[in-house]
Design an enzyme around this catalytic site. Structure first.
Site, PDB file in Angstrom:
ATOM      1  N   HIS A 130     -36.057   1.620  -2.997  1.00 36.19           N
ATOM      2  CA  HIS A 130     -34.797   1.464  -2.260  1.00 36.19           C
ATOM      3  C   HIS A 130     -34.378   2.753  -1.553  1.00 36.19           C
ATOM      4  O   HIS A 130     -33.457   2.734  -0.736  1.00 36.19           O
ATOM      5  CB  HIS A 130     -33.657   1.046  -3.193  1.00 36.19           C
ATOM      6  CG  HIS A 130     -33.838  -0.277  -3.853  1.00 36.19           C
ATOM      7  ND1 HIS A 130     -34.135  -1.428  -3.147  1.00 36.19           N
ATOM      8  CD2 HIS A 130     -33.772  -0.650  -5.162  1.00 36.19           C
ATOM      9  CE1 HIS A 130     -34.239  -2.456  -4.011  1.00 36.19           C
ATOM     10  NE2 HIS A 130     -34.036  -2.006  -5.226  1.00 36.19           N
ATOM     11  N   ASP A 162     -41.812  -6.203  -6.670  1.00 31.78           N
ATOM     12  CA  ASP A 162     -40.539  -6.083  -7.395  1.00 31.78           C
ATOM     13  C   ASP A 162     -39.635  -7.233  -6.940  1.00 31.78           C
ATOM     14  O   ASP A 162     -39.708  -7.679  -5.796  1.00 31.78           O
ATOM     15  CB  ASP A 162     -39.898  -4.727  -7.049  1.00 31.78           C
ATOM     16  CG  ASP A 162     -38.640  -4.443  -7.851  1.00 31.78           C
ATOM     17  OD1 ASP A 162     -38.714  -3.646  -8.798  1.00 31.78           O
ATOM     18  OD2 ASP A 162     -37.580  -5.025  -7.524  1.00 31.78           O
ATOM     19  N   HIS A 215     -36.629  -7.277  -6.202  1.00 30.44           N
ATOM     20  CA  HIS A 215     -35.689  -6.860  -5.160  1.00 30.44           C
ATOM     21  C   HIS A 215     -36.440  -6.479  -3.897  1.00 30.44           C
ATOM     22  O   HIS A 215     -37.620  -6.119  -3.953  1.00 30.44           O
ATOM     23  CB  HIS A 215     -34.850  -5.675  -5.664  1.00 30.44           C
ATOM     24  CG  HIS A 215     -34.121  -5.968  -6.945  1.00 30.44           C
ATOM     25  ND1 HIS A 215     -34.598  -5.568  -8.183  1.00 30.44           N
ATOM     26  CD2 HIS A 215     -32.981  -6.657  -7.176  1.00 30.44           C
ATOM     27  CE1 HIS A 215     -33.760  -5.987  -9.131  1.00 30.44           C
ATOM     28  NE2 HIS A 215     -32.785  -6.656  -8.548  1.00 30.44           N
ATOM     29  N   ASP A 261     -39.483  -6.991 -12.724  1.00 31.16           N
ATOM     30  CA  ASP A 261     -38.203  -7.690 -12.814  1.00 31.16           C
ATOM     31  C   ASP A 261     -38.255  -9.086 -12.198  1.00 31.16           C
ATOM     32  O   ASP A 261     -37.234  -9.778 -12.134  1.00 31.16           O
ATOM     33  CB  ASP A 261     -37.056  -6.846 -12.229  1.00 31.16           C
ATOM     34  CG  ASP A 261     -37.432  -6.119 -10.960  1.00 31.16           C
ATOM     35  OD1 ASP A 261     -38.477  -6.436 -10.368  1.00 31.16           O
ATOM     36  OD2 ASP A 261     -36.660  -5.217 -10.550  1.00 31.16           O
TER      37      ASP A 261
END
Ligand code: 3YP
Ligand code: ZN
Length: 366
Positions: free
Chosen positions: A141, A178, A180, A266
């Site tokens: 991120h 991931d 996200h 995740d």
């Protein structure tokens, strides 16, 4: 098959503290440990040892990323601010108020980026066939001028720029699994036709409105970004379909020199922050698909760098499955939890998921 492995004691010392939401009044529920605590990764590293797999891996020591390395991606101001706050006994925050770090956080973040660098250099240089950098804090991120989403520095991009600058690597494919969206990596490479950024993630989870299927890279680098947002509840069936219809053919067409995987666990069926249903065996299957196409196009060169994953019980088994697949070594330890989730009807590909995957493939001419 030799598989490189990075893990450093200091990764467990990155201090995210406690957290109870930024709410008013400030005394509500007792603050609990931050989701991004050391536990998931430390327990993954423990399983690698206790399973005996560590003996079959090539341990790669991390070396802190230099300022020159970090500056290839981040602004001097961002680096200076993290450095300064890192000397504060109470630590600081990477930029968004939810990416805390403790005293010495700069050094650990530089060692995380440096772990990814050393793993990628070993893969590119041929000392190992592939490698897994179990680093912390995560990176996907982080933006050029600020950290966010628990990330301080963009580990994967810093590693990619290191080998492009010093080892003659030209083309890199990034496959971010991931749960996200890998917004930082996407932003860094949005106008770069030599880095293909693929992200498969839960639709509109984090960041908000990021990772849309229509975001495909700048005109100058059109098609260099591929987003595969899947609805909450997607399982092994949807992920395998997305890999076979989009990820694998996109890599084959792009023909990279090496594949880099920002690897979050995740998207697992036990994650507290994600709502997907992958099991360790699903992650194993995705790894096998990646290694197969990597064998075709880039001599099997794959480097994974750890990102999210917040189930202390389940992350270790997902990680072990990926490492077993990468190394070709099967330990005698089986995933005790996966079967319970694999029997769920939601594991099978649905029509809605299939349509979204077809749409992503169509946008990219695959
Ligand atoms: C960052 C703030 C809320 C969700 C969280 C996501 C961190 C992560 O695992 N990114 O990959
Ligand atoms: Zn994540």
């Amino acid at each position: 098959m030799t598989t490189g492995y990075v893990w450093e004691e200091l990764y467990g010392w990155h201090d995210t503290g406690t957290f109870a939401g930024h709410v008013f009044p400030s005394t509500t529920v007792q603050p609990y440990q931050h989701f991004e605590s050391a536990e998931t990764k430390v327990r993954f590293a423990s399983l690698v040892e206790v399973s005996g797999l560590a003996k079959d891996l090539v341990r790669i020591p991390a070396v802190a990323a230099t300022e020159e390395d970090i500056l290839r991606i981040h602004s001097a101001e961002h680096i200076a601010r993290i450095k300064a706050e890192s000397l504060n006994p109470k630590g600081g925050d990477a930029g968004d108020g939810e990416s805390p770090f403790g005293y010495g956080g700069y050094d650990i973040a530089a060692l995380a980026a440096g772990g990814a660098i050393q793993a990628l250099r070993a893969v590119v240089g041929g000392t190992v066939n592939n490698a897994y950098a179990l680093v912390r804090p995560p990176g996907h991120h982080a933006r050029p001028s600020n950290g966010m989403g628990f990330c301080i520095f963009a580990n994967a991009a810093i590693a990619i720029e290191n080998v492009r600058a010093t080892m003659g690597v030209k083309r890199v494919a990034v496959v971010d699994w991931d749960v996200h969206h890998g917004n930082g990596t996407q932003e860094i490479y949005y106008s770069d036709p030599n880095v293909l950024c693929i992200s498969i993630h839960q639709d509109n989870l984090y960041p908000i409105n990021s990772g849309l299927v229509d975001d495909a890279g700048d005109q100058s680098a059109s098609g260099s970004v591929i987003n595969i947002p899947l609805p909450a509840g997607s399982g092994n069936g949807a992920y395998v379909e997305a890999f076979s219809k989009v990820v694998v053919p996109a890599i084959r067409r792009f023909n990279p020199d090496v594949i880099v995987v920002p690897s979050g666990f995740d998207a697992s069926a036990f994650d507290p922050l994600g709502r997907m249903l992958l099991t360790a065996s699903g992650y194993r299957q995705l790894t096998e698909m990646l290694l197969t196409v990597a064998d075709e196009v880039c001599d099997g060169k794959v480097m994974m760098t750890h990102e999210g994953g917040y189930s202390p019980t389940y992350v270790p088994y997902c990680g072990l499955a990926v490492l077993e697949s990468m190394s070709g070594v099967k330990t005698n330890i089986d995933d005790p939890y996966g079967a319970d989730r694999e029997r769920l009807p939601e594991q099978a590909l649905t029509e809605v998921q299939a349509k979204l995957i077809t749409k992503s493939a169509g946008i990219h001419g695959l």
